[in-house]
Write a protein that holds these residues in place. Sequence first.
Motif, PDB file in Angstrom:
ATOM      1  N   HIS A  23     -28.364   7.503  21.173  1.00  0.00           N
ATOM      2  CA  HIS A  23     -27.505   7.423  22.356  1.00  0.00           C
ATOM      3  C   HIS A  23     -26.065   7.832  22.035  1.00  0.00           C
ATOM      4  N   GLY A  24     -25.445   8.504  22.980  1.00  0.00           N
ATOM      5  CA  GLY A  24     -24.054   8.879  22.810  1.00  0.00           C
ATOM      6  C   GLY A  24     -23.681  10.015  23.748  1.00  0.00           C
ATOM      7  N   TRP A  25     -22.367  10.267  23.790  1.00  0.00           N
ATOM      8  CA  TRP A  25     -21.849  11.300  24.680  1.00  0.00           C
ATOM      9  C   TRP A  25     -22.285  12.675  24.214  1.00  0.00           C
ATOM     10  N   THR A  26     -22.187  13.653  25.075  1.00  0.00           N
ATOM     11  CA  THR A  26     -22.595  15.005  24.744  1.00  0.00           C
ATOM     12  C   THR A  26     -21.812  15.574  23.558  1.00  0.00           C
ATOM     13  N   GLY A  27     -22.492  16.336  22.726  1.00  0.00           N
ATOM     14  CA  GLY A  27     -21.835  17.012  21.612  1.00  0.00           C
ATOM     15  C   GLY A  27     -21.577  16.156  20.393  1.00  0.00           C
ATOM     16  N   THR A  28     -22.162  14.944  20.354  1.00  0.00           N
ATOM     17  CA  THR A  28     -21.898  14.060  19.216  1.00  0.00           C
ATOM     18  C   THR A  28     -22.924  14.200  18.094  1.00  0.00           C
ATOM     19  N   GLY A  29     -24.020  14.939  18.347  1.00  0.00           N
ATOM     20  CA  GLY A  29     -24.948  15.245  17.250  1.00  0.00           C
ATOM     21  C   GLY A  29     -26.367  14.743  17.400  1.00  0.00           C
ATOM     22  N   LYS A  30     -26.767  14.263  18.570  1.00  0.00           N
ATOM     23  CA  LYS A  30     -28.108  13.700  18.739  1.00  0.00           C
ATOM     24  C   LYS A  30     -29.204  14.749  18.522  1.00  0.00           C
ATOM     25  N   ASN A  31     -29.111  15.870  19.218  1.00  0.00           N
ATOM     26  CA  ASN A  31     -30.099  16.941  19.044  1.00  0.00           C
ATOM     27  C   ASN A  31     -30.064  17.495  17.625  1.00  0.00           C
ATOM     28  N   PHE A  32     -28.856  17.602  17.091  1.00  0.00           N
ATOM     29  CA  PHE A  32     -28.680  18.149  15.753  1.00  0.00           C
ATOM     30  C   PHE A  32     -29.368  17.269  14.710  1.00  0.00           C
ATOM     31  N   VAL A  33     -29.233  15.962  14.851  1.00  0.00           N
ATOM     32  CA  VAL A  33     -29.874  15.038  13.918  1.00  0.00           C
ATOM     33  C   VAL A  33     -31.396  15.138  14.020  1.00  0.00           C
ATOM     34  N   SER A  34     -31.908  15.292  15.228  1.00  0.00           N
ATOM     35  CA  SER A  34     -33.355  15.469  15.397  1.00  0.00           C
ATOM     36  C   SER A  34     -33.837  16.698  14.630  1.00  0.00           C
ATOM     37  N   GLN A  35     -33.042  17.751  14.692  1.00  0.00           N
ATOM     38  CA  GLN A  35     -33.380  18.974  13.958  1.00  0.00           C
ATOM     39  C   GLN A  35     -33.362  18.728  12.453  1.00  0.00           C
ATOM     40  N   LEU A  36     -32.364  18.010  11.966  1.00  0.00           N
ATOM     41  CA  LEU A  36     -32.264  17.735  10.536  1.00  0.00           C
ATOM     42  C   LEU A  36     -33.432  16.880  10.059  1.00  0.00           C
ATOM     43  N   ILE A  37     -33.867  15.934  10.883  1.00  0.00           N
ATOM     44  CA  ILE A  37     -35.029  15.111  10.526  1.00  0.00           C
ATOM     45  C   ILE A  37     -36.258  15.999  10.388  1.00  0.00           C
ATOM     46  N   ALA A  38     -36.476  16.859  11.382  1.00  0.00           N
ATOM     47  CA  ALA A  38     -37.639  17.757  11.333  1.00  0.00           C
ATOM     48  C   ALA A  38     -37.571  18.694  10.133  1.00  0.00           C
ATOM     49  N   ASP A  39     -36.386  19.212   9.846  1.00  0.00           N
ATOM     50  CA  ASP A  39     -36.223  20.148   8.726  1.00  0.00           C
ATOM     51  C   ASP A  39     -36.569  19.516   7.384  1.00  0.00           C
ATOM     52  N   ASN A  40     -36.382  18.201   7.281  1.00  0.00           N
ATOM     53  CA  ASN A  40     -36.607  17.528   6.006  1.00  0.00           C
ATOM     54  C   ASN A  40     -37.921  16.756   5.949  1.00  0.00           C
ATOM     55  N   ILE A  41     -38.773  16.976   6.944  1.00  0.00           N
ATOM     56  CA  ILE A  41     -40.135  16.433   6.914  1.00  0.00           C
ATOM     57  C   ILE A  41     -41.149  17.572   6.957  1.00  0.00           C
ATOM     58  N   TYR A  42     -40.911  18.519   7.849  1.00  0.00           N
ATOM     59  CA  TYR A  42     -41.861  19.608   8.046  1.00  0.00           C
ATOM     60  C   TYR A  42     -41.340  20.886   7.389  1.00  0.00           C
ATOM     61  N   LYS A  43     -42.198  21.533   6.646  1.00  0.00           N
ATOM     62  CA  LYS A  43     -41.805  22.751   5.957  1.00  0.00           C
ATOM     63  C   LYS A  43     -41.309  23.813   6.935  1.00  0.00           C
ATOM     64  N   GLU A  44     -41.892  23.828   8.136  1.00  0.00           N
ATOM     65  CA  GLU A  44     -41.498  24.794   9.157  1.00  0.00           C
ATOM     66  C   GLU A  44     -40.379  24.257  10.059  1.00  0.00           C
ATOM     67  N   GLY A  45     -39.912  23.042   9.793  1.00  0.00           N
ATOM     68  CA  GLY A  45     -38.827  22.479  10.586  1.00  0.00           C
ATOM     69  C   GLY A  45     -39.168  22.389  12.060  1.00  0.00           C
TER      70      GLY A  45
END
Length: 340
Positions: free
Chosen positions: A111-133
């Motif tokens: 949760h948080g205001w727009t542009g604070t990194g929520k989507n970005f963090v989701s991407q980083l989680i996927a990148d560091n679990i799945y080889k294809e991100g």
Amino acid sequence: MKPPLVVVLLLLVNMTLHQQHAAAALEPISTSIALGMAAYLTSFLAMNPNIFNYFSECCKPEWISMNRSGLEADLERKLFGQHIATRIIVKAVSGFMNNNNPKKPLVLSLHGWTGTGKNFVSQLIADNIYKEGMDSKFVHIFTAELHFPHANQIDSYKSQLQQWIRGNVTDCPKSMFIFDEMDKMHPGLIDSIKPFLDYYDKLDGVSYRKAIFIFLSNAGGEGIIQTTLDFWRSGRDREEIELKDLETTLSLAVFNNKQSGLWHTNLIDKNLVDFFVPFLPLEYKHVILCTKAEMTAKGLMPDQDVADKVARDLVYFPKSERVFSVKGCKTIESKLDYYL
């Protein structure tokens, strides 16, 4: 890029097939070589049945495994001003992925205001679990306005959502589901997946315990901003803010917000959300860091003058104090292109 060994194997398969078809027309020595290669390749594949897992994504450790050090490094170098989120994400995700027998799926609500990194963090989680991100076929993204646009079709959406999740988890127990724009989700829709997030061993023969569910929402952002602003006005460092200062208020705000897809949901009522993760509003100094990081990502040397120009071009609030960026770091990339 395919591993060299795989490339060789593919060439050998192709060559062997051609040689087998033409074997009758070849001289005895060539025929023996062709048949020998075929025998060797058949033997090699028999001894290495998982060789094809290396070049075709599958639900195996070769393609799905936790890289804790990579996640820590990415959050440290690429996410700014989010000490609470960083600490929770690393511990929650790595702990869950390293547990061979979790009692329930991991459920994170960001949760948080727009542009604070929520989507970005989701991407980083996927990148560091799945080889294809994020390109992995085991990572699934749902957005309210795209997948569930019409309120009068909510019953149909509930059925479809259950089928999508059931089918994908059947295919790969370690699937990830990201629900964006939860604040625009029709109330009641997300409750349709409540059984999948509960403490069940199996439902109709399918176990959901190794899946990850991530909800992204602006709901509760006002309370996060107010707490952060209160700390700033009292002269306290934002790093002093702890999860306990926000979690209860955040969960209640989301639960009671009619504009939230989690409004009066059983997911909160039954304590199925493992962590409500607050993303704090970003200050001028964080915008500077975002800009420099974007320059590095573009292969450029970070330039303080350019970073200052980009940061000064953004709008800040409250109007009298201009503490936080209205859009966080969301427009940094386009503004940086302009100044470069």
